[in-house]
Design a protein around this motif. Structure first.
Motif, PDB file in Angstrom:
ATOM      1  N   LYS A  26       0.827  -1.211   0.000  1.00  0.00           N
ATOM      2  CA  LYS A  26       0.000   0.000   0.000  1.00  0.00           C
ATOM      3  C   LYS A  26       0.856   1.254   0.000  1.00  0.00           C
ATOM      4  O   LYS A  26       0.481   2.269  -0.608  1.00  0.00           O
ATOM      5  N   ALA A  31      -2.767   3.618  -1.039  1.00  0.00           N
ATOM      6  CA  ALA A  31      -3.510   3.161   0.133  1.00  0.00           C
ATOM      7  C   ALA A  31      -4.820   2.462  -0.230  1.00  0.00           C
ATOM      8  O   ALA A  31      -5.365   1.708   0.570  1.00  0.00           O
ATOM      9  N   ASP A  32      -5.332   2.704  -1.444  1.00  0.00           N
ATOM     10  CA  ASP A  32      -6.602   2.099  -1.837  1.00  0.00           C
ATOM     11  C   ASP A  32      -6.427   0.728  -2.506  1.00  0.00           C
ATOM     12  O   ASP A  32      -7.391   0.151  -3.008  1.00  0.00           O
ATOM     13  N   ASP A  34      -6.536  -2.987  -3.093  1.00  0.00           N
ATOM     14  CA  ASP A  34      -7.378  -4.026  -2.488  1.00  0.00           C
ATOM     15  C   ASP A  34      -6.550  -5.302  -2.309  1.00  0.00           C
ATOM     16  O   ASP A  34      -6.246  -5.996  -3.272  1.00  0.00           O
TER      17      ASP A  34
END
Length: 161
Positions: A26, A31-32, A34
């Protein structure tokens, strides 16, 4: 904290390793990202974390093998060699069995009993035992483990002849 500490060696858990992998991904990819177990990257992460856990377990075994209390096999031979000590061969455990015999019955040398629920944990009588009384009675007889080395047989657990 995992690794070498002031109290010894602590191996990372698979969950800690997985969290480290996901945090690094991440940080590098956003940070997004999955990384859930349903996604291919999450599945790959779990595979890599499991493999790295084995490396941590190996490191722990190597750390433990540097002292006689934590070493076994070839590692124990190596630790013993440092102090010019020769490892003794495994010995056979011994027990005294209490058997219930009918009047005039003899239990022969070589009779085999085992620990309840552990049919391979076998004990062999080293003497015969005879009930010379006129009634059924409990008689003591010496036995030894069929296999040299550590064989656990707590009191009351060798119950099957």
């Amino acid at each position: 904290m995992a690794g070498l500490t002031s109290t010894g060696f602590e191996a990372k858990t698979a969950a800690e390793i997985l969290a480290d992998i996901e945090t690094a991904q991440k940080a590098a990819l956003g940070a997004d990202l999955d990384v859930s177990p349903e996604q291919p990257i999450g599945q790959m992460n779990a595979i890599v974390a499991a493999a790295l856990r084995e490396v941590w377990e190996l490191a722990g075994a190597l750390y433990a093998a540097r002292v006689p209390a934590g070493a076994s096999g070839a590692a124990l031979d190596g630790v013993a060699e440092i102090t010019a000590v020769e490892r003794r061969a495994a010995t056979y455990g011994t027990v005294t069995l209490t058997v219930t015999l009918g009047a005039g019955v003899t239990l022969p040398v070589g009779a085999v009993a085992h620990v309840t629920g552990q049919p391979t944990n076998r004990w062999v009588t080293t003497a015969s035992a005879t009930n010379s009384s006129g009634i059924q009675a409990a008689v003591s007889v010496a036995a030894r483990a069929e296999t040299a080395g550590l064989q656990r047989a707590n009191a009351g657990t060798i119950t099957t002849i």
